[in-house]
Design a protein around this motif. Sequence first.
Motif, short mmCIF file in Angstrom:
data_model
loop_
_atom_site.label_atom_id
_atom_site.label_comp_id
_atom_site.label_asym_id
_atom_site.label_seq_id
_atom_site.Cartn_x
_atom_site.Cartn_y
_atom_site.Cartn_z
N MET A 171 0.86 -1.19 0.00
CA MET A 171 0.00 0.00 0.00
C MET A 171 0.89 1.23 0.00
O MET A 171 2.03 1.18 0.47
CB MET A 171 -0.90 0.02 1.24
N LEU A 172 0.36 2.33 -0.51
CA LEU A 172 1.11 3.59 -0.46
C LEU A 172 1.32 3.99 1.00
O LEU A 172 0.45 3.78 1.85
CB LEU A 172 0.34 4.71 -1.16
N ALA A 173 2.49 4.57 1.28
CA ALA A 173 2.75 5.08 2.62
C ALA A 173 1.84 6.28 2.88
O ALA A 173 1.44 7.00 1.96
CB ALA A 173 4.21 5.50 2.74
N ARG A 174 1.48 6.47 4.12
CA ARG A 174 0.63 7.60 4.50
C ARG A 174 1.32 8.34 5.63
O ARG A 174 2.02 7.75 6.44
CB ARG A 174 -0.73 7.12 4.98
N GLY A 175 1.10 9.62 5.70
CA GLY A 175 1.68 10.36 6.80
C GLY A 175 1.84 11.83 6.49
O GLY A 175 1.04 12.42 5.78
N VAL A 176 2.92 12.41 7.03
CA VAL A 176 3.15 13.85 6.92
C VAL A 176 3.47 14.21 5.46
O VAL A 176 4.38 13.64 4.87
CB VAL A 176 4.31 14.27 7.83
N PRO A 177 2.69 15.12 4.86
CA PRO A 177 2.98 15.51 3.47
C PRO A 177 4.23 16.37 3.39
O PRO A 177 4.65 16.99 4.37
CB PRO A 177 1.74 16.31 3.07
N VAL A 178 4.85 16.40 2.21
CA VAL A 178 6.02 17.25 1.98
C VAL A 178 5.60 18.70 2.25
O VAL A 178 4.61 19.18 1.71
CB VAL A 178 6.54 17.09 0.54
N GLY A 179 6.35 19.39 3.10
CA GLY A 179 6.04 20.77 3.44
C GLY A 179 4.98 20.91 4.52
O GLY A 179 4.58 22.01 4.87
N GLY A 180 4.49 19.79 5.07
CA GLY A 180 3.44 19.83 6.08
C GLY A 180 3.98 20.17 7.46
O GLY A 180 5.10 19.80 7.81
N LEU A 182 3.27 19.89 11.61
CA LEU A 182 2.56 18.99 12.50
C LEU A 182 1.31 19.61 13.12
O LEU A 182 0.29 18.95 13.26
CB LEU A 182 3.49 18.48 13.60
N ASP A 183 1.38 20.90 13.52
CA ASP A 183 0.22 21.47 14.20
C ASP A 183 -0.96 21.73 13.26
O ASP A 183 -2.05 22.06 13.72
CB ASP A 183 0.59 22.74 14.98
N TRP A 184 -0.79 21.51 11.95
CA TRP A 184 -1.90 21.65 11.00
C TRP A 184 -2.48 20.30 10.60
O TRP A 184 -3.48 20.24 9.89
CB TRP A 184 -1.44 22.39 9.74
N LEU A 185 -1.86 19.21 11.05
CA LEU A 185 -2.30 17.87 10.64
C LEU A 185 -3.33 17.31 11.60
O LEU A 185 -3.31 17.60 12.79
CB LEU A 185 -1.10 16.92 10.57
N ASP A 186 -4.21 16.46 11.07
CA ASP A 186 -5.20 15.81 11.93
C ASP A 186 -4.54 14.66 12.69
O ASP A 186 -3.46 14.19 12.34
CB ASP A 186 -6.39 15.29 11.09
N ASP A 187 -5.22 14.21 13.75
CA ASP A 187 -4.67 13.17 14.62
C ASP A 187 -4.39 11.87 13.87
O ASP A 187 -3.39 11.20 14.11
CB ASP A 187 -5.63 12.89 15.78
N GLY A 188 -5.30 11.48 12.96
CA GLY A 188 -5.13 10.24 12.21
C GLY A 188 -3.88 10.25 11.34
O GLY A 188 -3.16 9.25 11.24
N THR A 189 -3.60 11.41 10.70
CA THR A 189 -2.41 11.52 9.85
C THR A 189 -1.14 11.42 10.67
O THR A 189 -0.19 10.73 10.29
CB THR A 189 -2.44 12.85 9.07
N ILE A 190 -1.13 12.07 11.83
CA ILE A 190 0.05 12.00 12.71
C ILE A 190 0.26 10.57 13.20
O ILE A 190 1.38 10.05 13.21
CB ILE A 190 -0.09 12.99 13.88
N ALA A 191 -0.83 9.91 13.62
CA ALA A 191 -0.72 8.53 14.11
C ALA A 191 -0.21 7.61 13.00
O ALA A 191 0.66 6.75 13.25
CB ALA A 191 -2.07 8.05 14.62
N GLN A 192 -0.70 7.78 11.79
CA GLN A 192 -0.26 6.94 10.66
C GLN A 192 1.21 7.22 10.35
O GLN A 192 1.98 6.28 10.06
CB GLN A 192 -1.12 7.20 9.44
N ALA A 193 1.62 8.47 10.41
CA ALA A 193 3.01 8.81 10.15
C ALA A 193 3.94 8.18 11.19
O ALA A 193 5.04 7.71 10.87
CB ALA A 193 3.20 10.33 10.14
N MET A 194 3.50 8.12 12.43
CA MET A 194 4.29 7.48 13.47
C MET A 194 4.43 5.98 13.21
O MET A 194 5.50 5.40 13.35
CB MET A 194 3.67 7.71 14.85
N ARG A 195 3.33 5.35 12.82
CA ARG A 195 3.37 3.90 12.54
C ARG A 195 4.25 3.58 11.33
O ARG A 195 4.87 2.53 11.27
CB ARG A 195 1.96 3.36 12.31
N ALA A 196 4.28 4.50 10.35
CA ALA A 196 5.02 4.24 9.10
C ALA A 196 6.40 4.87 9.11
O ALA A 196 7.02 5.02 8.06
CB ALA A 196 4.22 4.79 7.91
N ARG A 197 6.92 5.21 10.30
CA ARG A 197 8.24 5.87 10.36
C ARG A 197 9.32 4.92 9.84
O ARG A 197 9.17 3.72 9.85
CB ARG A 197 8.54 6.34 11.77
#
Length: 200
Positions: A171-180, A182-197
């Motif tokens: 599957m495609l990786a999910r997480g913090v977008p280029v130039g994103g 952290l304080d503008w991201l939703d909780d789900g995106t941050i959690a996914q980025a942590m799991r896919a580190r």
Amino acid sequence: MAASAGPEIERLIGLLSKLPGLGPRSARRAALALLKRRDQLLLPLSDALAEAAARVKTCQTCGSLDTQDPCAICADRTRDGALICVVEEVGALWAMERAGAFRGRYHVLGGLLSALDGVGPEALRVGSLVGRAADEGVREVILALPATVDGQTTAHYLADRLAGAGVSVTMLARGVPVGGELDWLDDGTIAQAMRARRPA
């Protein structure tokens, strides 16, 4: 609809309002712009629509749209036939091509599984995907589906269906977008980025 418009204009507005992102007001503005610029916009658009309706077809291999079948991507021998990227609709395929990061082949599902909308596996191009994945030359199927409930449900279903095909399913990786930030991201995106580190 505009009360003072004739039936031809009302029909134009009605048809335009069925396009994604255009409501009745936007459709009225678009119709007015087209009619005001008849020679520069309306007539060329009419010709382009007629030509597209007559010539564009669905590729029987991947489900994309093109004037040839198989489409230009499926017919391109320089692309890696061992990789199949699964997308929801043709628009997602176009987005992947714009990015220029993938040189394999595609498979357009034609939608996502949705119990609420009554969309089951039989409404999608799942059988042809499984058939393509079972081909000896395919080694990986990449699921590039939306990070929505329906997208994830579809991805899990496809992973199960492809389990016996002898291919790697990713599957495609999910997480913090280029130039994103952290304080503008939703909780789900941050959690996914942590799991896919990954290692730095």
